[in-house]
Design a protein around this motif. Sequence first.
Motif, PDB file in Angstrom:
ATOM      1  N   ALA A  24      45.506  44.140  41.232  1.00  5.81           N
ATOM      2  CA  ALA A  24      45.964  42.747  41.427  1.00  5.81           C
ATOM      3  C   ALA A  24      46.887  42.495  42.155  1.00  5.81           C
ATOM      4  O   ALA A  24      46.836  41.367  42.959  1.00  5.81           O
ATOM      5  N   GLN A  27      45.269  42.209  45.727  1.00  8.22           N
ATOM      6  CA  GLN A  27      44.308  41.194  45.879  1.00  8.22           C
ATOM      7  C   GLN A  27      45.082  39.817  46.288  1.00  8.22           C
ATOM      8  O   GLN A  27      44.670  38.913  46.686  1.00  8.22           O
ATOM      9  N   GLN A  28      46.253  39.867  45.786  1.00  8.15           N
ATOM     10  CA  GLN A  28      47.363  38.525  45.906  1.00  8.15           C
ATOM     11  C   GLN A  28      48.413  38.797  46.889  1.00  8.15           C
ATOM     12  O   GLN A  28      49.489  38.122  47.106  1.00  8.15           O
ATOM     13  N   ALA A  62      42.951  35.160  44.929  1.00 10.29           N
ATOM     14  CA  ALA A  62      41.527  35.578  44.659  1.00 10.29           C
ATOM     15  C   ALA A  62      41.143  34.425  43.390  1.00 10.29           C
ATOM     16  O   ALA A  62      41.728  33.874  42.961  1.00 10.29           O
ATOM     17  N   ARG A  63      39.783  34.480  43.136  1.00  9.28           N
ATOM     18  CA  ARG A  63      38.990  33.508  41.995  1.00  9.28           C
ATOM     19  C   ARG A  63      39.777  33.998  40.682  1.00  9.28           C
ATOM     20  O   ARG A  63      39.873  35.125  40.061  1.00  9.28           O
ATOM     21  N   HIS A  64      40.190  32.927  40.197  1.00  8.58           N
ATOM     22  CA  HIS A  64      40.759  33.123  38.807  1.00  8.58           C
ATOM     23  C   HIS A  64      40.714  31.627  38.078  1.00  8.58           C
ATOM     24  O   HIS A  64      40.167  30.826  38.567  1.00  8.58           O
ATOM     25  N   SER A 106      39.495  29.302  43.535  1.00  4.33           N
ATOM     26  CA  SER A 106      40.595  29.987  44.725  1.00  4.33           C
ATOM     27  C   SER A 106      41.180  29.237  45.539  1.00  4.33           C
ATOM     28  O   SER A 106      40.607  28.006  45.601  1.00  4.33           O
ATOM     29  N   GLN A 132      43.934  34.327  34.521  1.00  2.00           N
ATOM     30  CA  GLN A 132      42.847  35.065  34.186  1.00  2.00           C
ATOM     31  C   GLN A 132      42.241  35.572  35.332  1.00  2.00           C
ATOM     32  O   GLN A 132      41.549  34.381  35.997  1.00  2.00           O
ATOM     33  N   ALA A 133      42.097  36.765  36.079  1.00  2.95           N
ATOM     34  CA  ALA A 133      41.192  37.129  37.042  1.00  2.95           C
ATOM     35  C   ALA A 133      39.837  36.662  36.735  1.00  2.95           C
ATOM     36  O   ALA A 133      39.250  36.732  35.514  1.00  2.95           O
TER      37      ALA A 133
END
Length: 136
Positions: A24, A27-28, A62-64, A106, A132-133
């Motif tokens: 995580a 990704q960030q 990232a998409r969340h 995102s 929430q991912a």
Amino acid sequence: MKTNYAFGLAALSLVALLGGTMLAHAQQSGISRKDLLQENLSAPGRQVVQVSVGFAPGASAARHSHPGEEVAYVLEGRIEYHIDGKPPDVLMPGDTVFIPAGVVHSARNLDENTRSTELATYIVERGKPLVQAAAP
């Protein structure tokens, strides 16, 4: 034998947890976050959370999704938002975006040489994780 099994299971659980945390974080990479405010609201089970989100040059979130609504206000730079079900939108300083509860989205700093910053305000369900991912 049961003690060794329990210890092994606990060790595997810890490795899985740490691995997920590292993934995580990876990704960030390039995203910084400063918590500014977190207060309970008069609406039952709701709270307001306000954060400053910084995007390094070219960085992407990232998409969340969130367990409530988000309102973002761009302070500096150019941020491109991808909100599921809508075309991409580029926001400049002074622009805002509203993201409904649970909608996957995102964001990306379009500037390759300068930082972008937004002020994000969330009205969310108390006690739930703020982010929430989502699947890529």
